[in-house]
Write a protein that holds these residues in place. Structure first.
Motif, short mmCIF file in Angstrom:
data_model
loop_
_atom_site.label_atom_id
_atom_site.label_comp_id
_atom_site.label_asym_id
_atom_site.label_seq_id
_atom_site.Cartn_x
_atom_site.Cartn_y
_atom_site.Cartn_z
N ARG A 1 12.95 -10.33 -118.11
CA ARG A 1 12.95 -11.78 -118.32
C ARG A 1 11.87 -12.25 -119.29
O ARG A 1 11.88 -13.40 -119.71
N PHE A 2 10.94 -11.37 -119.64
CA PHE A 2 9.81 -11.78 -120.48
C PHE A 2 10.24 -12.14 -121.89
O PHE A 2 11.00 -11.43 -122.53
N LYS A 3 9.72 -13.28 -122.35
CA LYS A 3 9.89 -13.70 -123.74
C LYS A 3 8.55 -14.20 -124.23
O LYS A 3 7.97 -15.12 -123.65
N ARG A 4 8.06 -13.60 -125.29
CA ARG A 4 6.78 -14.04 -125.82
C ARG A 4 6.93 -15.42 -126.46
O ARG A 4 7.95 -15.72 -127.07
N ASN A 5 5.91 -16.25 -126.28
CA ASN A 5 5.90 -17.56 -126.92
C ASN A 5 4.46 -17.87 -127.35
O ASN A 5 3.51 -17.21 -126.92
N PRO A 6 4.27 -18.86 -128.23
CA PRO A 6 2.92 -19.15 -128.76
C PRO A 6 1.89 -19.47 -127.68
O PRO A 6 0.71 -19.15 -127.85
N GLU B 1 -0.45 -7.58 -133.97
CA GLU B 1 -1.60 -8.47 -133.79
C GLU B 1 -1.55 -9.66 -134.73
O GLU B 1 -1.90 -10.79 -134.33
N ALA B 2 -1.14 -9.45 -135.96
CA ALA B 2 -1.09 -10.56 -136.92
C ALA B 2 -0.13 -11.65 -136.44
O ALA B 2 -0.42 -12.85 -136.58
N GLU B 3 1.00 -11.24 -135.87
CA GLU B 3 1.96 -12.22 -135.35
C GLU B 3 1.39 -12.98 -134.16
O GLU B 3 1.56 -14.20 -134.05
N ILE B 4 0.71 -12.26 -133.27
CA ILE B 4 0.09 -12.90 -132.10
C ILE B 4 -0.92 -13.94 -132.55
O ILE B 4 -0.95 -15.08 -132.05
N ARG B 5 -1.76 -13.58 -133.51
CA ARG B 5 -2.80 -14.49 -133.97
C ARG B 5 -2.19 -15.69 -134.71
O ARG B 5 -2.70 -16.82 -134.61
N ALA B 6 -1.12 -15.45 -135.44
CA ALA B 6 -0.45 -16.56 -136.15
C ALA B 6 0.16 -17.55 -135.16
O ALA B 6 0.09 -18.77 -135.36
N GLU B 7 0.74 -17.03 -134.09
CA GLU B 7 1.33 -17.91 -133.07
C GLU B 7 0.26 -18.72 -132.36
O GLU B 7 0.43 -19.93 -132.12
N ALA B 8 -0.85 -18.08 -132.01
CA ALA B 8 -1.95 -18.79 -131.35
C ALA B 8 -2.52 -19.87 -132.27
O ALA B 8 -2.81 -20.99 -131.82
N ASP C 1 -3.68 -25.37 -134.17
CA ASP C 1 -3.60 -26.34 -135.27
C ASP C 1 -2.87 -27.60 -134.82
O ASP C 1 -3.24 -28.71 -135.20
N TYR C 2 -1.82 -27.41 -134.01
CA TYR C 2 -1.03 -28.57 -133.58
C TYR C 2 -1.80 -29.44 -132.60
O TYR C 2 -1.77 -30.68 -132.69
N ILE C 3 -2.48 -28.86 -131.63
CA ILE C 3 -3.12 -29.65 -130.57
C ILE C 3 -4.45 -30.27 -131.01
O ILE C 3 -4.97 -31.14 -130.32
N LEU D 1 -5.22 -14.18 -126.38
CA LEU D 1 -6.37 -14.08 -127.28
C LEU D 1 -7.58 -14.84 -126.74
O LEU D 1 -8.72 -14.35 -126.81
N ASN D 2 -7.35 -16.03 -126.20
CA ASN D 2 -8.47 -16.81 -125.68
C ASN D 2 -9.13 -16.10 -124.49
O ASN D 2 -10.35 -16.08 -124.36
N THR D 3 -8.30 -15.49 -123.65
CA THR D 3 -8.82 -14.76 -122.50
C THR D 3 -9.66 -13.57 -122.94
O THR D 3 -10.79 -13.36 -122.45
N MET D 4 -9.14 -12.78 -123.86
CA MET D 4 -9.86 -11.59 -124.31
C MET D 4 -11.13 -11.97 -125.06
O MET D 4 -12.17 -11.32 -124.90
N ASP D 5 -11.07 -13.01 -125.87
CA ASP D 5 -12.27 -13.45 -126.59
C ASP D 5 -13.36 -13.84 -125.62
O ASP D 5 -14.54 -13.52 -125.83
N PHE D 6 -12.99 -14.54 -124.56
CA PHE D 6 -13.99 -14.99 -123.59
C PHE D 6 -14.55 -13.82 -122.79
O PHE D 6 -15.77 -13.69 -122.62
#
Length: 287
Positions: A81-86, A124-131, A136-138, A93-98
């Motif tokens: 059922r997993f679907k990756r989303n932004p 990784e590039a796709e993950i970072r682009a999605e994040a 940028d939006y919020i 990324l925020n969790t790992m950075d912290f």
């Protein structure tokens, strides 16, 4: 009645014996039945890949934590059922950075994140682009803006698209990094960063998507408990560092004072020797 009961029992047993994975009549089986028998990597295999990609040992203080994250993230992404989303990418990324912000070797901390992403078969590039898309939006948005996006689920924003997908998918799957992505969103849009305030806001957002709220609130709660412990640890480490620097400065000052006294003593002795030599010379000349 006995005959009817026997017939029903026999029919039920036959149905159980005839059951084949993925061939039930329910919607879940219809959607995911084709995955029956698909090969799925084990947690051990995922961690083995992670270790090979990383190529170095992990600091003992962080090893258990990283091991748990690799295992739990692997189990999440192999779920049908997993679907990756932004939002998920932002949460990861925020969790790992912290969690790794105080890791002693910064280059290895970065390699841990890269190895984690690669070990679950993602780019990784796709993950970072999605994040970045979400961040940028919020930026500059309010709680009301985000709530409207989630409630309406209309428009091209990453938040609205996330909500639309969740609302339209009967088997939409929540996972921890989605909840932690929402925590980050709440922080940026000005929600007070306490377990109660952030948890209540996430509850509202999950309810607006008609999704269960308990797990997301529990993950938010766990995040703030972990954050409090790490913040306390960071404070203690800084205090230890300050004390160590003070001791080092005191030792250097002591050494400097000793060197100065030694130099003064040597200069005094040199002066005395010169005066004695001068007196001896004058005495010889007088004779």
């Amino acid at each position: 009645l006995n005959g009817l009961y026997d017939d029903n029992l026999e029919s039920a047993l036959e149905r159980e014996l005839d059951y084949k994975p993925g061939q039930a009549k329910g919607d879940l089986a219809k959607r995911f039945g084709h995955l029956v028998g698909a090969e799925v990597r084990t947690v051990g295999e995922a961690f083995s890949d992670f270790t090979k990609i990383l190529g170095c040992s992990i600091n003992a203080l962080y090893k258990n934590m990283v091991t748990d994250i690799v295992g739990s993230t692997h189990l999440t992404v192999v779920d049908a059922r997993f679907k990756r989303n932004p939002l998920w990418s932002l949460g990861l990324l925020n969790t790992m950075d912290f969690l790794l912000k105080n890791y002693p070797e910064r280059d290895i901390a970065e390699r841990i994140v890269s190895a984690l992403i690669q070990s679950i078969g993602m780019d990784e590039a796709e993950i970072r682009a999605e994040a970045k898309l979400v961040m940028d939006y919020i930026e500059g948005k309010t709680v009301e803006d985000i709530s409207n996006d989630i409630t309406s689920a209309e428009g091209s924003s990453p938040i609205a698209a996330f909500s639309a997908e969740a609302k339209s998918d009967q088997f939409w799957m929540y996972s921890r990094f989605i909840g932690l992505g929402l925590v980050k969103v709440s922080e940026v849009v000005g929600v007070e960063q306490t377990a109660d305030s952030a948890g209540q806001q996430i509850e509202k957002w999950m309810s607006a998507m008609d999704k269960p709220t308990y797990t997301a609130m529990a993950d938010s709660d766990q995040w703030f408990r972990t954050k409090a412990k790490l913040d306390m640890m960071e404070t203690l480490m800084k205090e230890i560092e300050i004390r160590e620097k003070k001791r080092m400065a005191d030792r250097l000052e002591e050494k400097a004072e000793m060197a100065l006294k030694k130099a003064e003593t040597e200069a005094k002795m040199q002066k005395e020797l010169e005066e004695k030599e001068k007196e001896r010379t004058e005495s010889l000349q007088g004779a």
